[in-house]
Design a protein around this motif. Structure first.
Motif, PDB file in Angstrom:
ATOM      1  N   ASP A   1       0.840  -1.208   0.000  1.00 33.60           N
ATOM      2  CA  ASP A   1       0.000   0.000   0.000  1.00 33.60           C
ATOM      3  C   ASP A   1       0.870   1.251   0.000  1.00 33.60           C
ATOM      4  OD1 ASP A   1      -2.336  -1.322  -0.035  1.00 33.60           O
ATOM      5  OD2 ASP A   1      -2.824  -1.043   2.090  1.00 33.60           O
ATOM      6  N   LYS A   2       1.892   1.235   0.840  1.00 37.03           N
ATOM      7  CA  LYS A   2       2.788   2.396   0.955  1.00 37.03           C
ATOM      8  C   LYS A   2       3.567   2.609  -0.342  1.00 37.03           C
ATOM      9  CE  LYS A   2       2.139   3.230   5.388  1.00 37.03           C
ATOM     10  NZ  LYS A   2       1.386   4.406   5.774  1.00 37.03           N
ATOM     11  N   SER A   3       4.065   1.512  -0.904  1.00 36.23           N
ATOM     12  CA  SER A   3       4.834   1.667  -2.146  1.00 36.23           C
ATOM     13  C   SER A   3       3.910   2.082  -3.287  1.00 36.23           C
ATOM     14  CB  SER A   3       5.597   0.383  -2.483  1.00 36.23           C
ATOM     15  OG  SER A   3       4.722  -0.661  -2.796  1.00 36.23           O
ATOM     16  N   ASN A   4       2.672   1.600  -3.254  1.00 38.24           N
ATOM     17  CA  ASN A   4       1.701   2.031  -4.269  1.00 38.24           C
ATOM     18  C   ASN A   4       1.504   3.544  -4.219  1.00 38.24           C
ATOM     19  OD1 ASN A   4       1.105  -0.399  -5.498  1.00 38.24           O
ATOM     20  ND2 ASN A   4      -0.743  -0.792  -4.306  1.00 38.24           N
ATOM     21  N   ALA A   5       1.362   4.044  -2.999  1.00 40.06           N
ATOM     22  CA  ALA A   5       1.144   5.487  -2.851  1.00 40.06           C
ATOM     23  C   ALA A   5       2.351   6.260  -3.371  1.00 40.06           C
ATOM     24  CB  ALA A   5       0.891   5.814  -1.376  1.00 40.06           C
TER      25      ALA A   5
END
Lengths: 261, 334
Positions: free
Chosen positions: A204-208
């Motif tokens: 999720d963090k890397s997606n953001a």
């Protein structure tokens, strides 16, 4: 020889075979001695038991002919559930050199665990095709393409990235290196840094971070890059099974776009 | 002898004021037997999973800074994930040790699944204070275990029924709509915590959400070797409920090494690591009595051979925190 003697000899032979069988290794690994760089090696695992699970335990690059290990170049590749004679393919994306594959063969029924190792020499040169693996999905049909990037385990993602890039107007392609850097940076952030810390704990963090980074790098050229992003997304999402896959796939994209390896 | 320990509430029993140790042990054994009959697969250790060598290298790097030369201490997944800092766990305020230690183990295992095994899963949150909390709501799982253990008054729980509760009722994320508390992931209001611990209303209200996130695997450990395998090879923490108490014994480097004391704690703690320090192997015991409870830390090391006796004690129950069902990662962004 009389029938009784034949039967007796057969029993003795079977008994010996059984006894020797217990001392036989649980499994062995047969791999090609050498492959061209950026190639896929087919490795056959052989086992004497029915329910043996293979894990690629370590993939190490060896420094010299004495087999001294200098650098761990890869994490365990995947879990493999094998029966005797089955084979799997592994992509070697590292530089030319000698690689040690250490397999951990586990027989959970018998509570046995044994190692098998094999050394593969990766030599400089062009990749050559390998026979298809029954257990893997067919890569997309790229017969019309002559990619200048190597095949990869994400279904020629790198080659397709180049192909799809060529479909973007030349004036809008100038940001390709910036886009590559975003992919490379996000891949870096998914792994521990030199202090052992991970920037993006979850995908999720890397997606953001990827969204912010790409939007910034592409900027006003968003329309031209829309199809490229969608195509990469479809192909990549169909192949990702682990966090390491995400990291590796992002690096394939970065490489194909001319970013740092 | 160094003796600056801060003792907190225990809770591996029916009622702190009216404890009958033998009754507790028998009841725990009965719960474990029940669980074994209901869910034998859950109690069977799953095969070791692939682990990322790069992530392990990162973990070892962090451990080495503190002088740990081998092994795995899953606490170090916290600085790996949270900018170099260990999470600041609140002290247990009631006899909720079974849940408080379990929550610590669940967070360790969550981080191991994501960072070490590379599973495409997410956390429930990013800190230990807000509703977007990496830990799940303590009183929910506490009540699930207590309900299954037949405990409806006082404090405390059983490890077997706690694990069964995690299997059957799951874990409730702190940001679940309608959840009320003065603090996250565990209330700091004793009355509130006890009310949740003694009422099924929290289960009735939130089980539909929480059941998605359950414990899939937990196996019994009976020796230090069992734990070493679980910890170092499989990145699984464990919880141990027992009557053993500990006290500081001597210094080794920067560490205060602990030994068994003559006291008795009816208590559960987390076994979070099995490591080599100053050429000796230790089990790292994490307690829930506050950040400074043990010689200024929330953990203490014991010689690995002592764990061998502790885990094998007929009155001890030790179980791993294995595979957890966690939120799946959405589509990868490109």
């Amino acid at each position: 020889m009389r029938p009784k003697a034949v039967i007796g000899a057969a029993f003795i032979w079977l008994a010996c075979l059984s006894a020797f069988g217990q001392r036989q290794p649980l499994a062995s690994v047969v791999a090609p001695e050498s492959i061209p760089e950026h190639s896929v090696a087919r490795i056959v695992c052989d086992t004497t038991a029915d329910d043996v699970r293979f894990e690629v335990f370590e993939l190490l690059q060896l420094k010299d002919s004495r087999g001294r290990t200098v650098e761990v170049i890869g994490p365990p590749v995947e879990f493999l559930d094998f029966s005797s004679g089955d084979s799997r393919q592994f992509a070697f994306t590292g530089p030319p050199g000698r690689y040690l594959l250490r397999f951990d063969a586990v027989d959970y029924d018998e509570r046995k665990r044994e190692f098998s190792t094999s050394v593969i020499e990766v030599v400089a040169g062009k990749p050559r095709p390998v026979p298809p693996d029954d257990d893997e999905d067919d890569p997309p049909d790229d017969d019309d393409d002559k990619p200048d990037v190597p095949d990869d385990r994400f279904g020629n993602l790198g080659a397709n990235v180049v192909k799809w890039l060529s479909q973007i107007p030349a004036a809008d392609r100038v940001v390709a290196k910036d886009v590559a850097k975003v992919y490379s940076d996000v891949a870096d952030g998914l792994e521990p840094d030199s202090k052992g810390q991970v920037k993006y704990v979850t995908i999720d963090k890397s997606n953001a971070a990827m969204t912010v980074g790409l939007n910034s790098a592409i900027g006003a050229r968003a329309d031209s890059w829309k199809a490229w992003r969608a195509s990469v997304g479809v192909q990549l999402n169909g192949r990702i099974e682990t966090r390491q896959d995400v990291i590796d796939a992002y690096r394939v994209v970065a490489n194909a776009l001319g970013g740092k390896p | 002898m160094i003796n600056n320990d801060i003792k907190g509430p225990e809770g591996w029993w029916l009622d702190e004021k009216n404890v009958d140790v033998q009754k507790t042990i028998k009841a725990e054994q009965a719960k474990l037997d029940e669980l074994g009959q209901d869910a034998p697969l859950m109690l069977t250790a799953r095969p070791p999973k692939a682990a990322s060598e790069t992530a392990i290298k990162g973990l070892r790097l962090l451990q080495e800074v503190d002088g740990i030369t081998d092994g795995v201490d899953l606490r170090y997944l916290e600085p790996m994930a949270f900018g170099g800092k260990f999470l600041n766990w609140k002290a247990q305020i009631v006899g909720s040790c079974v849940e408080s230690s379990s929550n610590r183990a669940r967070v360790s295992r969550t981080l191991a699944e994501i960072l070490i095994h590379g599973q495409l899963e997410g956390t429930f949150g990013d800190d230990l204070t807000s509703r977007k909390n990496i830990a799940t709501f303590g009183p929910y799982s506490y009540r699930a275990g207590r309900m299954l253990g037949g405990l409806n008054s006082g404090d405390g729980s059983f490890l077997g029924s706690q694990q069964d509760g995690l299997r059957r009722f799951g874990c409730c994320p702190c940001d679940t709509e309608g959840l009320r508390s003065d603090a996250w992931p565990e209330p700091q209001d004793m009355v509130l915590y006890r009310r949740y611990g003694n009422s099924n209303s929290i289960l009735d209200q939130f089980a539909d959400v929480a059941r998605q996130w359950n414990l899939l695997e937990s196996s019994a450990l009976k020796s230090a070797d069992d734990f070493k395998r679980a910890s170092v090879d499989q990145f699984k923490p464990a919880n141990i409920a027992s009557l053993w108490a500990f006290e500081p014994s001597h210094k080794s480097g920067e560490w205060t090494i602990y030994r068994r004391s003559r006291q008795q704690w009816a208590h559960q703690v987390t076994l979070c690591g099995c490591v080599e320090y100053e050429s000796k192997w230790y089990a790292i015991v994490r307690n829930s009595w506050g950040q400074n409870a043990h010689s200024g830390r929330d953990w203490f090391p014991i010689p690995l051979e002592l764990l061998d006796d502790w885990a094998a004690d007929r009155n001890s129950v030790c179980m791993t925190m294995g595979e957890l069902e966690l939120p799946d990662t959405p589509t990868i962004v490109t």
